[in-house]
Design a protein around this motif. Structure first.
Motif, mmCIF file in Angstrom:
data_model
loop_
_atom_site.group_PDB
_atom_site.id
_atom_site.type_symbol
_atom_site.label_atom_id
_atom_site.label_comp_id
_atom_site.label_asym_id
_atom_site.label_seq_id
_atom_site.Cartn_x
_atom_site.Cartn_y
_atom_site.Cartn_z
ATOM 1 N N MET A 186 -0.358 40.512 45.323
ATOM 2 C CA MET A 186 0.699 41.458 45.592
ATOM 3 C C MET A 186 2.044 40.775 45.343
ATOM 4 O O MET A 186 2.232 39.613 45.673
ATOM 5 C CB MET A 186 0.640 41.932 47.042
ATOM 6 N N GLY A 187 2.970 41.487 44.768
ATOM 7 C CA GLY A 187 4.289 40.942 44.484
ATOM 8 C C GLY A 187 5.291 41.257 45.572
ATOM 9 O O GLY A 187 4.979 41.887 46.582
ATOM 10 N N ILE A 188 6.493 40.823 45.352
ATOM 11 C CA ILE A 188 7.578 41.083 46.291
ATOM 12 C C ILE A 188 7.995 42.545 46.175
ATOM 13 O O ILE A 188 8.157 43.067 45.084
ATOM 14 C CB ILE A 188 8.770 40.154 46.012
ATOM 15 N N LYS A 189 8.196 43.161 47.321
ATOM 16 C CA LYS A 189 8.637 44.550 47.359
ATOM 17 C C LYS A 189 10.148 44.616 47.189
ATOM 18 O O LYS A 189 10.853 43.620 47.330
ATOM 19 C CB LYS A 189 8.233 45.192 48.689
ATOM 20 N N ASP A 190 10.637 45.808 46.878
ATOM 21 C CA ASP A 190 12.076 46.026 46.780
ATOM 22 C C ASP A 190 12.630 46.329 48.172
ATOM 23 O O ASP A 190 12.112 47.198 48.872
ATOM 24 C CB ASP A 190 12.378 47.194 45.841
#
Length: 98
Positions: free
Chosen positions: A1-5
């Protein structure tokens, strides 16, 4: 999972309240936060401005890197599951490995 905004204001508040870096007022647009562990400077981090502008993951990843956090841990820091004391435990683990 990547970084969220996240909104810049939200990132700023979590860094200031949980990480509690020593702040140096910047001569540019952003202040710098200095993070110490056991009296030793571990990292510097850009402190986002206090406004509602959305900071995309492409910029947030640099703040996460400066904080020595994985994308998942950065999301947890901003969304609240990661507390300040637990951040410093992760930082200690990172410091012990490096």
């Amino acid at each position: 999972m990547g970084i969220k905004d996240f909104k810049e204001k939200q990132i700023r508040e979590k860094i200031l309240n949980k990480v509690n870096p020593k702040i140096q007022k910047g001569q540019g647009k952003h202040d710098k936060g200095y993070v110490f562990l056991n009296g030793v400077l571990i990292t510097k981090v850009k402190i986002p401005n206090n406004h509602e502008k959305l900071m995309r993951h492409s910029k947030s990843k640099y703040i996460a890197g400066d904080l020595r956090l994985s994308p998942e841990d950065f999301n947890d820091l901003i969304q609240c599951p990661l507390t300040g004391p637990n951040y410093y435990k992760k930082l200690q683990n990172w410091s012990d490995k490096n």
